[in-house]
Design a protein around this motif. Structure first.
Motif, short mmCIF file in Angstrom:
data_model
loop_
_atom_site.label_atom_id
_atom_site.label_comp_id
_atom_site.label_asym_id
_atom_site.label_seq_id
_atom_site.Cartn_x
_atom_site.Cartn_y
_atom_site.Cartn_z
N VAL A 154 0.84 -1.20 0.00
CA VAL A 154 0.00 0.00 0.00
C VAL A 154 0.87 1.25 0.00
CG1 VAL A 154 -1.65 1.32 1.38
CG2 VAL A 154 -1.97 -1.13 1.07
N ASN A 155 1.96 1.23 0.75
CA ASN A 155 2.88 2.38 0.77
C ASN A 155 3.44 2.67 -0.61
OD1 ASN A 155 2.98 3.58 3.33
ND2 ASN A 155 4.16 1.88 4.15
N LEU A 158 0.66 4.21 -2.78
CA LEU A 158 0.37 5.60 -2.41
C LEU A 158 1.51 6.52 -2.82
CD1 LEU A 158 -1.26 5.09 1.11
CD2 LEU A 158 -2.38 5.52 -1.07
N ASN A 159 2.74 6.03 -2.72
CA ASN A 159 3.87 6.85 -3.18
C ASN A 159 3.76 7.14 -4.67
OD1 ASN A 159 5.17 7.14 -0.72
ND2 ASN A 159 6.30 5.22 -0.94
N LEU A 162 0.11 9.48 -5.00
CA LEU A 162 -0.11 10.71 -4.24
C LEU A 162 1.16 11.50 -3.97
CD1 LEU A 162 -2.67 9.35 -1.60
CD2 LEU A 162 -3.11 10.33 -3.85
N ASP A 163 2.30 10.83 -3.84
CA ASP A 163 3.53 11.54 -3.52
C ASP A 163 4.24 11.96 -4.80
OD1 ASP A 163 5.58 12.66 -2.14
OD2 ASP A 163 6.63 10.78 -1.72
N ASN A 172 -8.44 10.76 -4.44
CA ASN A 172 -8.52 9.78 -3.36
C ASN A 172 -8.26 8.38 -3.90
OD1 ASN A 172 -9.63 11.44 -0.96
ND2 ASN A 172 -11.00 11.98 -2.64
N VAL A 173 -7.80 7.51 -3.03
CA VAL A 173 -7.49 6.13 -3.41
C VAL A 173 -8.34 5.20 -2.55
CG1 VAL A 173 -5.70 4.38 -3.66
CG2 VAL A 173 -5.13 6.79 -4.02
N GLU A 189 -4.81 4.05 7.76
CA GLU A 189 -5.92 4.90 7.32
C GLU A 189 -6.19 6.03 8.31
OE1 GLU A 189 -10.59 4.40 5.89
OE2 GLU A 189 -9.49 2.71 6.73
N TRP A 194 -1.65 10.44 4.48
CA TRP A 194 -2.70 10.43 3.46
C TRP A 194 -4.00 9.85 4.00
CZ3 TRP A 194 1.96 7.85 1.36
CH2 TRP A 194 2.79 8.75 0.70
N ARG A 197 -7.23 10.76 2.52
CA ARG A 197 -7.41 10.53 1.08
C ARG A 197 -7.44 9.06 0.72
NH1 ARG A 197 -3.03 14.26 -1.86
NH2 ARG A 197 -4.15 13.47 -3.68
N ILE A 198 -7.38 8.17 1.69
CA ILE A 198 -7.42 6.74 1.41
C ILE A 198 -8.55 6.10 2.21
CG2 ILE A 198 -4.97 6.61 0.89
CD1 ILE A 198 -4.49 5.41 3.62
#
Length: 588
Positions: A154-155, A158-159, A162-163, A172-173, A189, A194, A197-198
């Motif tokens: 998940v990290n 998201l990177n 979103l990053d 949003n994810v 969460e 984030w 947004r998740i």
């Protein structure tokens, strides 16, 4: 007495009828009009409304019945507040004096209706707390990712989304897993940067109710992901294919792009509805082949794909230079007016076909065409915009080099017999659509199911990719050697127990954009020869040989490990039996 027709037309009742009927009639003539009333409602909110309305109905009818009975048969007039108090006490099953028939009826109805409604609300709240919940309007826009997830995975996701400097600020994810989210994911969460947004939900995309509550039709994009840790990759890809088709059937009217991540390259033929298909095994083979053609390209690509922030301090000078380059990203744009720019790759159209080829690090003799897409390495989009504003500094046009299709012979030593045999090879199209599908050709996958001329030879199929191939297929005995003596600068591939599907790896080392002199011998070390089905995919590639066992030091020496230019070790992923064994232990 019947009123005037106009008075009926403009009456209040007629207005109500028009408000409810006209939208329904219009929906029959509008494209996708059946979804005019397709609005997602919060399940918890709807059940709470249902519960409150039921209570109000019970209270109203109970008060009315109680007051009527008391006023009619007992001659007592209770106020509204007193009647409400009596009914509330009765509904709480405590009971109260008064009309016994009314009180008993209220108690029976309350016991029959209210417990199920309360339990339904409690279950919905529990599902929301466990992650089963829904996507509300405040989560728009969002992307939906379907699969099985771990915190580290998940990290990385998201990177990537979103990053990023140019990421959409309000994107949003939503993660959807058939299993409930773990405590680590719930903590992520709530507490991660984030967290707002998740969202982690659980449910099956094969269930239409789940697709409705996650608002699948309103997603900006959908990704279906196979689980890398699955014991059986083929079965996991089958499950991923079913998820993909379920999502496609539900969202087809809204044109939501769907992307698929598979473990096996052959799965792509069942997923033609996907916008793009990514296969991890295929990508690894591609990186290995590119590493053999150009050292360090796999590190370069992974650094460009991996999003990260630069470090603040460095222990060695080279770390600063490496970190500066690894923080770059890939940007695609049209060709710049200035020739004095550094390109990472060029996406160009292959002549006499509808296919596009990406050329990594194009050589100085390549001429950038008007319709080519250039891939730049830069720290931000601003650098790409600055490049496009530059002015051409020279009008010199170098000569374009095209891959030669002329047939010529190449001598390949037959080491098993000690005799030299000449096998002709040239740049031609792959022999069958089956071969082309393994290259990841989206053009061919898109043509699946379409009618074509049966009399046309398969080799003339316009979407078949080009590469160096032998004029005639060889037998396994012809390319099985006992020693690679005399070979220098070849590629030695070490496999474990069997020859797996390494078509993508060999195909990239026989690319039509390579010069004939750049084609190197490939020696595959494996304890067992390839089975007929696998060898059928490889028997047209030139300068490919099989021999020995990679775990035997004598076979390594006979295969010319000291004279090889590159040694490629491929590992089959195995489940860890205990903490002292890694899935890559055989490769090590």
């Amino acid at each position: 007495m019947i009123g005037h027709p106009l008075s009926v037309l403009f009456s209040f009742r007629c207005c109500i009828e028009l408000l409810t009927t006209v939208p329904f009639l219009l929906s029959n003539f509008l494209e996708n009009g059946q979804y005019l009333y397709d609005k997602v409602i919060d399940p918890l909110k709807s059940k709470l409304i249902h519960l409150i309305c039921t209570l109000m109905v019970l209270l109203y009818n109970g008060m009315s019945a109680f007051q009527y009975c008391e006023a009619t048969f007992a001659g007592v007039n209770y106020s509204i507040l007193d009647s409400l108090y009596v009914v509330m006490v009765t509904l709480s099953t405590v009971g109260y004096g008064g009309s016994r028939i009314v009180m008993m009826t209220l108690i029976v109805v309350a016991l029959a209706v209210l417990p199920s409604l309360l339990a339904d609300v409690a279950r919905t709240m529990q599902k929301r707390n466990d992650g089963g919940g829904h996507v509300n309007k405040g989560s728009l826009p969002f992307i939906l990712i379907v699969g099985s997830f771990r915190p580290e995975q998940v990290n990385d996701i998201l990177n990537g989304f979103l990053d990023r400097e140019h990421a959409e600020p309000h994107l949003n994810v939503i993660f959807l897993d058939v299993n409930a989210p773990t405590e680590e994911l719930k903590l992520m969460e709530r507490n991660s940067m984030w967290g707002h947004r998740i969202q982690f939900l659980h449910g099956s995309v094969l269930n239409e109710d789940t697709l409705i509550r996650i608002r699948a039709r309103y997603a900006k994009a959908i990704f279906t992901v196979s689980d890398d840790n699955a014991q059986d990759h083929f079965k996991e890809d089958e499950r991923n294919t079913v998820r993909l088709w379920s999502l496609h059937c539900f969202t087809v009217t809204h044109n939501v792009p769907i992307y698929s991540y598979n473990l096996s390259p052959s799965t792509a033929i069942y997923q033609k509805v996907a916008e793009e298909i990514i296969c991890v095994g295929e990508f690894k083979q591609y990186l290995l082949a590119m590493n053999c053609r150009c050292r360090g390209v796999s590190t370069l690509l992974t650094n460009l794909l991996h999003q990260r922030q630069p470090m603040n301090r460095y222990d060695e000078p080279w770390q600063a230079q490496y970190d500066d380059g690894s923080c770059n990203e890939i940007y695609m744009s049209g060709p710049a007016k200035c020739l004095m720019v550094i390109l990472f790759a060029v996406k160009t159209k292959v002549e006499n076909s509808n296919r596009y080829e990406i050329l990594l690090n194009p050589r100085h003799h390549y001429v950038i065409k008007e319709h080519d897409s250039c891939v730049y390495m830069a720290e931000s989009p601003k650098e790409v915009r600055d490049i496009k504003k530059m002015v051409r500094s020279t009008n010199t046009t170098p000569t374009s080099a095209q891959p030669s299709n002329s047939s010529s012979s190449s001598s390949a030593s037959s080491f098993s017999t000690g005799e030299s045999s000449s096998r002709k090879y040239r740049i031609v199209k792959l022999p069958s659509p089956r071969h082309a599908l393994l290259t990841g050709s989206r053009t061919l996958i898109a043509r699946l199911g379409q009618a074509y001329d049966q009399d046309q030879p398969k080799t003339l199929e316009p979407s078949l990719p080009l590469c160096y191939l032998l004029d005639h297929p060889v037998l396994i005995d012809d390319v099985t050697i006992k020693s690679a003596a005399g070979m220098h600068g070849h590629i030695l591939v070490c496999l474990q127990e069997r020859v797996t599907n390494i078509f993508k790896f060999i195909y990239n080392l026989r690319s039509p954009y390579l010069k004939r002199n750049d084609l190197r011998d490939i020696v595959i070390l494996c304890s067992t020869p390839p089975n007929p089905k696998v060898f059928e995919l490889l028997n047209r590639f030139p300068k490919l040989y099989f021999m020995g066992n990679s775990r035997n030091p004598d076979d390594l020496l006979l295969a010319g490990v000291k004279n090889a230019q590159q040694v490629v070790v491929m590992s089959e992923k195995e489940p860890s039996e205990n903490f002292e064994r890694s899935s890559d232990s055989p490769a090590m």
